[in-house]
Design an enzyme around this catalytic site. Sequence first.
Site, PDB file in Angstrom:
ATOM      1  N   ASN A   9       0.819  -1.215   0.000  1.00 35.69           N
ATOM      2  CA  ASN A   9       0.000   0.000   0.000  1.00 35.69           C
ATOM      3  C   ASN A   9       0.850   1.261   0.000  1.00 35.69           C
ATOM      4  OD1 ASN A   9      -3.049  -0.618   0.233  1.00 35.69           O
ATOM      5  ND2 ASN A   9      -2.077  -2.138   1.540  1.00 35.69           N
ATOM      6  N   TYR A  79      -7.469 -19.070   7.179  1.00 43.60           N
ATOM      7  CA  TYR A  79      -8.755 -18.393   6.928  1.00 43.60           C
ATOM      8  C   TYR A  79      -9.739 -19.337   6.238  1.00 43.60           C
ATOM      9  CZ  TYR A  79      -7.221 -13.468   7.733  1.00 43.60           C
ATOM     10  OH  TYR A  79      -6.800 -12.269   8.266  1.00 43.60           O
ATOM     11  N   ASP A  88       0.233 -10.906   0.376  1.00 43.62           N
ATOM     12  CA  ASP A  88       1.584 -10.675   0.924  1.00 43.62           C
ATOM     13  C   ASP A  88       1.804 -11.509   2.173  1.00 43.62           C
ATOM     14  OD1 ASP A  88      -0.317  -9.123   2.278  1.00 43.62           O
ATOM     15  OD2 ASP A  88       1.119  -7.571   2.790  1.00 43.62           O
ATOM     16  N   ARG A  89       0.769 -11.601   2.999  1.00 44.66           N
ATOM     17  CA  ARG A  89       0.849 -12.416   4.231  1.00 44.66           C
ATOM     18  C   ARG A  89       0.995 -13.891   3.867  1.00 44.66           C
ATOM     19  NH1 ARG A  89      -4.137 -11.260   7.956  1.00 44.66           N
ATOM     20  NH2 ARG A  89      -3.017 -12.780   9.245  1.00 44.66           N
ATOM     21  N   ASP A 109       5.804  -8.924   9.023  1.00 39.99           N
ATOM     22  CA  ASP A 109       6.031  -8.076   7.848  1.00 39.99           C
ATOM     23  C   ASP A 109       5.515  -6.701   8.199  1.00 39.99           C
ATOM     24  OD1 ASP A 109       5.186  -8.319   4.275  1.00 39.99           O
ATOM     25  OD2 ASP A 109       6.104  -6.722   5.460  1.00 39.99           O
ATOM     26  N   THR A 164       7.741  13.822  24.401  1.00 43.17           N
ATOM     27  CA  THR A 164       6.574  13.379  23.613  1.00 43.17           C
ATOM     28  C   THR A 164       6.960  12.575  22.372  1.00 43.17           C
ATOM     29  OG1 THR A 164       5.327  15.280  24.454  1.00 43.17           O
ATOM     30  CG2 THR A 164       4.456  14.177  22.491  1.00 43.17           C
TER      31      THR A 164
END
Length: 234
Positions: A9, A79, A88-89, A109, A164
Amino acid sequence: MRLLVDVGNTALKVASEVNNNITIIEEGDINWSVVKEIAIAQVGPNKLLENVTTKAQQLSIPVRQAKVTCQLGAVKCAYPQFQNLGIDRWLGVVACHYLYPNKHCVVVDSGTASKVDVVTKAGEHLGGWILPGLDMMIESLVSNTQKVFSDSESLFLPELGRNTPNAVKNGALIATLGAVEAGIAQLNCDFEDIQVVFAGGYGELLQLHFEKPSVFIDDLVLKGLRNWCEFIHK
Ligand SMILES: Nc1ncnc2c1ncn2[C@@H]1O[C@H](COP(=O)(O)OP(=O)(O)O)[C@@H](O)[C@H]1O
Ligand SMILES: CC(C)(COP(=O)(O)O)[C@@H](O)C(=O)NCCC(=O)O
Ligand SMILES: [K+]
């Protein structure tokens, strides 16, 4: 030569594969005269692929889009709706299983998003987690709060922040490293049976700060794409 293309992405990663050897190259350095076929792993926008697909059409080079399947070789997808898993995974999990066939693997990743996947030495993909990438964590904090700010100079360190930007950047790092530890815990076995593999734009940084033994593999998804080509061409 086979051109291997990983479209995330944020970034396009390109490699040439000759005699099973993968060499990462810049898109501008592709020697189109010797490209015989193109394999693509795409989770990102088509825009990143425009130059490659245009050239492939002009030169009539066959293009193959890698797809997730319920099984690839010895690797079984976690899945039930396997088609929803990011390619990609999937390719990272497949690559790790074949790189470390006698180990359970925790695959990390870290790019636009950070993905942690767990696959057993038997090739069973147990599933994983998707977290915002480090940049996304920082950006979402800065843009959704009044007083939180970051900077480009502060390092990502696995320690408590005392200003911060440190609190923000160290927080992003420690949250991601924590997810890796949680992935290891899911396997509930001796660490010597586990191989932790980092990849992605932030993979090297994460691996550097991860306290247990681990490796960074820059071209992990591209290695998985090579595995995919071998299985699909059989
Ligand atoms: N040395 C690096 N090279 C490339 N990206 C890096 C590097 N260090 C950090 N990053 C970050 O990693 C992300 C890009 O990683 P990458 O895995 O290529 O992304 P994706 O696959 O999601 O497109 C960006 O958020 C970028 O800021
Ligand atoms: C989570 C991702 C967007 C990561 O992509 P990247 O960080 O490489 O851009 C990608 O793996 C994806 O689109 N996954 C689909 C949803 C899933 O894997 O469940
Ligand atoms: K990616």
